[in-house]
Design an enzyme around this catalytic site. Structure first.
Site, PDB file in Angstrom:
ATOM      1  N   GLU A 117     -61.774  61.654  -4.915  1.00 49.00           N
ATOM      2  CA  GLU A 117     -62.805  62.476  -4.263  1.00 49.00           C
ATOM      3  C   GLU A 117     -63.172  63.667  -5.142  1.00 49.00           C
ATOM      4  O   GLU A 117     -64.337  64.038  -5.252  1.00 49.00           O
ATOM      5  CB  GLU A 117     -62.297  62.965  -2.900  1.00 49.00           C
ATOM      6  CG  GLU A 117     -62.122  61.813  -1.924  1.00 49.00           C
ATOM      7  CD  GLU A 117     -61.600  62.269  -0.571  1.00 49.00           C
ATOM      8  OE1 GLU A 117     -60.438  62.728  -0.522  1.00 49.00           O
ATOM      9  OE2 GLU A 117     -62.343  62.168   0.411  1.00 49.00           O
ATOM     10  N   GLU A 137     -55.968  55.960   1.223  1.00 51.29           N
ATOM     11  CA  GLU A 137     -55.706  56.705   2.461  1.00 51.29           C
ATOM     12  C   GLU A 137     -55.423  55.802   3.658  1.00 51.29           C
ATOM     13  O   GLU A 137     -54.581  56.106   4.499  1.00 51.29           O
ATOM     14  CB  GLU A 137     -56.890  57.621   2.807  1.00 51.29           C
ATOM     15  CG  GLU A 137     -56.977  58.883   1.981  1.00 51.29           C
ATOM     16  CD  GLU A 137     -57.768  58.706   0.700  1.00 51.29           C
ATOM     17  OE1 GLU A 137     -57.930  57.549   0.252  1.00 51.29           O
ATOM     18  OE2 GLU A 137     -58.199  59.725   0.141  1.00 51.29           O
TER      19      GLU A 137
HETATM   20  N1  3HC Z   1     -48.314  63.549  -2.439  1.00 50.17           N
HETATM   21  C1  3HC Z   1     -47.041  63.956  -2.525  1.00 50.17           C
HETATM   22  N2  3HC Z   1     -46.106  63.318  -3.235  1.00 50.17           N
HETATM   23  C2  3HC Z   1     -46.490  62.219  -3.900  1.00 50.17           C
HETATM   24  C3  3HC Z   1     -47.796  61.730  -3.858  1.00 50.17           C
HETATM   25  C4  3HC Z   1     -48.748  62.458  -3.090  1.00 50.17           C
HETATM   26  N3  3HC Z   1     -50.028  62.075  -3.014  1.00 50.17           N
HETATM   27  N4  3HC Z   1     -47.870  60.613  -4.603  1.00 50.17           N
HETATM   28  C5  3HC Z   1     -46.654  60.410  -5.102  1.00 50.17           C
HETATM   29  N5  3HC Z   1     -45.818  61.377  -4.681  1.00 50.17           N
HETATM   30  C6  3HC Z   1     -44.412  61.540  -5.048  1.00 50.17           C
HETATM   31  C7  3HC Z   1     -43.563  60.399  -4.524  1.00 50.17           C
HETATM   32  O1  3HC Z   1     -43.110  60.659  -3.219  1.00 50.17           O
HETATM   33  C8  3HC Z   1     -42.429  60.372  -5.534  1.00 50.17           C
HETATM   34  O2  3HC Z   1     -41.555  61.410  -5.185  1.00 50.17           O
HETATM   35  P1  3HC Z   1     -39.991  61.264  -5.473  1.00 50.17           P
HETATM   36  O3  3HC Z   1     -39.873  61.087  -6.946  1.00 50.17           O
HETATM   37  O4  3HC Z   1     -39.449  62.517  -4.929  1.00 50.17           O
HETATM   38  O5  3HC Z   1     -39.558  60.038  -4.701  1.00 50.17           O
HETATM   39  C9  3HC Z   1     -43.113  60.782  -6.834  1.00 50.17           C
HETATM   40  O6  3HC Z   1     -44.325  61.443  -6.439  1.00 50.17           O
HETATM   41  C10 3HC Z   1     -43.461  59.637  -7.744  1.00 50.17           C
HETATM   42  O7  3HC Z   1     -44.159  58.660  -7.005  1.00 50.17           O
HETATM   43  P2  3HC Z   1     -43.846  57.093  -7.136  1.00 50.17           P
HETATM   44  O8  3HC Z   1     -42.384  56.881  -7.126  1.00 50.17           O
HETATM   45  O9  3HC Z   1     -44.669  56.415  -6.115  1.00 50.17           O
HETATM   46  O10 3HC Z   1     -44.382  56.824  -8.606  1.00 50.17           O
HETATM   47  P3  3HC Z   1     -45.171  55.570  -9.188  1.00 50.17           P
HETATM   48  O11 3HC Z   1     -45.420  55.855 -10.598  1.00 50.17           O
HETATM   49  O12 3HC Z   1     -44.485  54.308  -8.775  1.00 50.17           O
HETATM   50  O13 3HC Z   1     -46.592  55.566  -8.432  1.00 50.17           O
HETATM   51  C11 3HC Z   1     -48.616  56.463  -7.558  1.00 50.17           C
HETATM   52  C12 3HC Z   1     -47.498  56.586  -8.623  1.00 50.17           C
HETATM   53  C13 3HC Z   1     -49.421  55.178  -7.779  1.00 50.17           C
HETATM   54  C14 3HC Z   1     -49.513  57.660  -7.717  1.00 50.17           C
HETATM   55  C15 3HC Z   1     -47.975  56.416  -6.160  1.00 50.17           C
HETATM   56  O14 3HC Z   1     -47.096  57.502  -6.034  1.00 50.17           O
HETATM   57  C16 3HC Z   1     -48.950  56.517  -5.031  1.00 50.17           C
HETATM   58  O15 3HC Z   1     -49.545  55.525  -4.656  1.00 50.17           O
HETATM   59  N6  3HC Z   1     -49.079  57.719  -4.454  1.00 50.17           N
HETATM   60  C17 3HC Z   1     -49.847  57.937  -3.268  1.00 50.17           C
HETATM   61  C18 3HC Z   1     -51.303  57.980  -3.543  1.00 50.17           C
HETATM   62  C19 3HC Z   1     -52.045  58.253  -2.283  1.00 50.17           C
HETATM   63  O16 3HC Z   1     -51.811  57.703  -1.232  1.00 50.17           O
HETATM   64  N7  3HC Z   1     -53.041  59.142  -2.388  1.00 50.17           N
HETATM   65  C20 3HC Z   1     -53.840  59.511  -1.270  1.00 50.17           C
HETATM   66  C21 3HC Z   1     -53.220  60.662  -0.586  1.00 50.17           C
HETATM   67  S1  3HC Z   1     -54.023  61.050   0.917  1.00 50.17           S
HETATM   68  C22 3HC Z   1     -55.388  61.886   0.451  1.00 50.17           C
HETATM   69  O17 3HC Z   1     -55.667  62.033  -0.693  1.00 50.17           O
HETATM   70  C23 3HC Z   1     -56.192  62.475   1.568  1.00 50.17           C
HETATM   71  C24 3HC Z   1     -57.487  62.995   1.099  1.00 50.17           C
HETATM   72  O18 3HC Z   1     -58.461  62.025   1.263  1.00 50.17           O
HETATM   73  C25 3HC Z   1     -57.930  64.225   1.860  1.00 50.17           C
END
Ligand code: 3HC
Length: 701
Positions: A117, A137
């Site tokens: 975004e 999301e």
């Molecule tokens: N917020 C907070 N913490 C996050 C995060 C996020 N968006 N994304 C990842 N983390 C944290 C994980 O909990 C993990 O923490 P830990 O080491 O303490 O367990 C650490 O970051 C590393 O994450 P992964 O183990 O998942 O690492 P990978 O390399 O396997 O994957 C990734 C990376 C593809 C970025 C994966 O973490 C992921 O899919 N993250 C979530 C992405 C997501 O859902 N984004 C949308 C958020 S909601 C949003 O944006 C709302 C908006 O529209 C207003």
């Protein structure tokens, strides 16, 4: 002052954001490991950086760039459900878009959710080929809440936007470029320099500030055409069943098409707020963190050395053995499969080949891939051929005597240091390990059927299992795409042990007054893919049944005796048509009525509420005992088992999370009421009693 000092400078805005200047281009650099989530500090830094770049007369354009492994991976999920911190993301993206100087997003890694975004609010986007863009999301029970639902359709049209937003799946940079999300793909190794060069070109060519909010050409054609959205809802109804977020996402995209931008944004915000404060998103966010927690084992540190596994042996070429072998072949590891009889071996390898070929027919794999994987599989009739394997998984019939015999033979055959695993789903791994002189190298690896598809792997820790062996099994689980949960030894481990009380209650309920389809309907409506009786029909009612030993005392036994053995025989608890559609059976109804009568049970009206509570609260109670006994490390691990192994609806967060949403006090009170009525099977776990008395939850443990 040197020329270099005049043309470049750096200002630290806060600990995670820095503003550098390279001639007329400002670089807003973010460094907030691990994934540059858009935390309050990051958001604050972006606004301040864009503001400073805006007021610096030397700056003509801004590049937004993240250091480390990825562009912003989204909003900071850990902030949801807590008091909001200013500035909020929607304001940040508006601020970027309103900048009077062009802002270029430089994408690498995963530009996800709020990250994408933010990129869409920039005036241009460049990306390296390996970058991915997506809106995950929906997987958190949410919608893109910072303009994503309004901007994406304006770039790619409503159909593709709905696909992307409701699937949550990212697209590659190449596809993003084709779709119009990304303006230019740049050199993989040189993102920042390329983005700066791109920005310089913009300035030199005096290119306009391209604001996605002003685009209309991709959405105009769909305006006033609700049928587009209806068709999408219909086509995905099965997939979206029970989930709230997909529908909200669709409504936002529909608004993007039909309403002015600002009004669409208003609706997006309203619906986002509703979702983020709702139960489903709380559950799905819990699952997000639970899936990451599950790999962490308190007494085994992340840097525990693992043992090399280059070759795998599997004993048994049946459904389980075949599926297990496929996992390793898929990951490129050679597998030797041992069977006792040539025809069984041939049949097993044939099934594997057909499985792969059917995947290839669906276009998800090439025929060369099929051959490559088949080449990794070697059949054998001799256990001795497993001598060079680093990991041997026994997947034979669930019988302790047979397993013991195999393990004592394996002990003599397997090379020193090899890991010996049993795929048992119930049996005592310590007893099996005791058959060897290397119990520290023995553990359980419990796969779920079909093993090549189901994500869950219960790794069963024996009392003597070495920490390196556990670390290796967990790491292998990850390597083959599973979600591995470490559990302790008990009858049925976590998953099957909790299934038992549910099954017991389902069987009693049909004798007391409900019909199989009543129980199934309640659990289906709760969100399971199917209820216990439909499930039994699918698996086959005659598993573990034989005519010789049948006592004709349960509905299941009677059905088997009448050759109603489930879907495969066209009849079981239900009648099935040629397309395997289930229909309640009058015959079964009569069998059950007769059985109640024979057992002297006076049937009564049973409410849906009672069905749900007796099936689900007894599971929760068993889960509490499992925690109490230390069989599971944490309550969220139990949730992961049930979501990934048994179809527990993800929007209810798993049984233990659900219990907390219902209220542990209420669960306890209902268990006590049932205990008073039906006896000791409902006796609340001591842990449940204690937590309620202390006003605590499973998560506080
Ligand atoms: N917020 C907070 N913490 C996050 C995060 C996020 N968006 N994304 C990842 N983390 C944290 C994980 O909990 C993990 O923490 P830990 O080491 O303490 O367990 C650490 O970051 C590393 O994450 P992964 O183990 O998942 O690492 P990978 O390399 O396997 O994957 C990734 C990376 C593809 C970025 C994966 O973490 C992921 O899919 N993250 C979530 C992405 C997501 O859902 N984004 C949308 C958020 S909601 C949003 O944006 C709302 C908006 O529209 C207003």
């Amino acid at each position: 002052m040197s020329r270099a000092a005049e043309t470049s400078s750096a200002t630290r805005i806060n600990p995670v954001v820095e503003l550098r200047r390279d001639g007329e281009i400002a670089v807003l650099a973010i460094n907030s490991p691990p994934v540059n989530a858009l935390s309050a500090q990051v958001r604050e830094g972006i606004v301040e950086g864009v503001r400073q770049a805006g007021t610096d007369a030397r700056v003509k354009a801004v590049v937004l760039h993240c250091e480390g492994r990825t562009f912003f991976a989204g909003a900071d999920i850990s902030e949801f459900g807590k008091p909001p911190k200013q500035p909020m993301l929607p304001e940040v993206v508006d601020f970027i878009e309103a900048s009077s100087k062009p802002v270029v997003a430089a994408l690498h890694g995963t530009a996800l959710g709020g990250g994408l975004e933010t990129a869409l609010a920039c005036h241009y986007r460049v990306a390296v080929p390996s970058a991915k863009c997506g809106f995950p999301e929906v997987k958190l029970g949410l919608l893109p809440g910072a303009g994503g639902t309004q901007r994406l359709p304006r770039l790619v049209g409503p159909e593709r936007a709905m696909d992307m937003i409701t699937s949550g799946s990212p697209v590659s940079a190449k596809v993003a470029k084709e779709m119009g999300i990304v303006d230019e793909i740049v050199d993989e190794t040189d993102l920042l320099a390329s983005a700066i060069a791109f920005a310089r070109k913009l300035v030199a060519e005096n290119r306009p500030l391209k604001k996605v909010r002003d685009l209309d050409d991709k959405i105009a054609a769909a305006r006033g055409k609700p049928e587009i959205f209806e068709a999408f809802r219909k086509a995905n109804a099965r997939k979206f069943r029970g989930f709230q977020a997909p529908e909200y996402n669709i409504r936002c995209v529909e608004a993007a098409v039909n309403l002015p931008f600002d009004e669409g944004i208003k609706l997006e915000r309203q619906l986002f707020q509703e979702l983020v404060s709702g139960e489903q998103s709380a559950a799905q966010r819990h699952v997000f963190f639970a899936e990451r927690q599950v790999w962490k084992i308190p007494d085994i540190s992340d840097d525990t050395p693992t043992l090399p596994v280059k070759k795998v042996g599997v004993i048994g070429a049946g459904t389980m053995g075949g599926g297990i072998s496929m996992n390793f072949a898929n990951a490129g590891l050679p597998v030797t499969i041992v069977e006792a009889k040539p025809d069984a071996l041939e049949r097993g390898l044939g099934v594997i080949r057909r499985n792969y070929e059917s995947t290839a027919k669906k276009g998800r794999m090439s025929m060369e891939d099929v051959e490559r994987r088949m080449e990794l599989l070697t059949g054998s009739l001799r256990l001795e051929d497993l001598a060079d394997c680093d990991l041997i998984i026994e997947a034979v019939f669930e019988n302790m005597a047979i397993k013991k015999e195999i393990f004592s033979k394996l002990d003599a055959i397997a090379k020193p240091g090899a890991i010996l695993a049993s795929n048992t789903s119930y049996l005592n791994v310590n007893e099996i390990a005791a058959m060897t002189k290397r119990p520290e190298h023995v553990l359980g690896m419990h796969f779920f059927s079909p093993a090549n598809i189901m994500r869950l792997l219960e790794v069963v820790r024996g009392e003597k299992t070495d920490k390196r062996v556990i670390a290796t099994a967990m790491q292998l689980g990850r390597q083959i795409g599973k979600i591995a949960v470490l559990v302790g030894v008990c009858h049925g481990f976590v998953g099957n042990r909790m299934l038992e009380p549910r099954q017991r209650e389902a069987n009693r309920l049909i004798l007391e007054g409900a019909m199989p389809w009543d129980v199934d309907r309640v659990l289906y409506e709760f969100g399971f893919p199917m209820g216990p009786f439909a499930m039994a029909d699918l698996a086959g009612l005659d598993i573990g049944w034989s005519r010789e030993t049948s006592k004709g005392e349960t509905a299941r036994e009677i059905l088997c005796e009448q050759d109603r053995r489930g879907q495969k025989t066209g009849a079981g608890f239900y009648d099935y048509d040629e397309n395997r559609n289930a229909k309640p059976s009058e015959l079964v109804e009569q069998i059950i009525l007769d059985l109640s009568d024979k057992k002297g049970i006076t049937r009564r009206e049973i409410s849906d509420q009672e069905i749900l509570e007796r099936c689900v609260y007894t599971m929760i109670n068993e889960g509490a005992k499992i925690l109490e006994e230390g069989i599971a490390i944490r309550s969220s691990d139990i949730d992961i088992v049930w979501i990934n192994g048994y179809g527990w609806p993800v929007y209810r967060g798993g049984p233990m999370f659900y219990a907390e949403q219902v209220g542990l006090g209420k669960v306890l009170e209902r268990l006590r009421a049932y205990e008073a009525k039906f006896g000791a099977d409902f006796k609340p776990a001591a842990l449940l009693e204690r937590l309620v008395a202390e006003g605590k939850g499973f998560r506080d443990l």
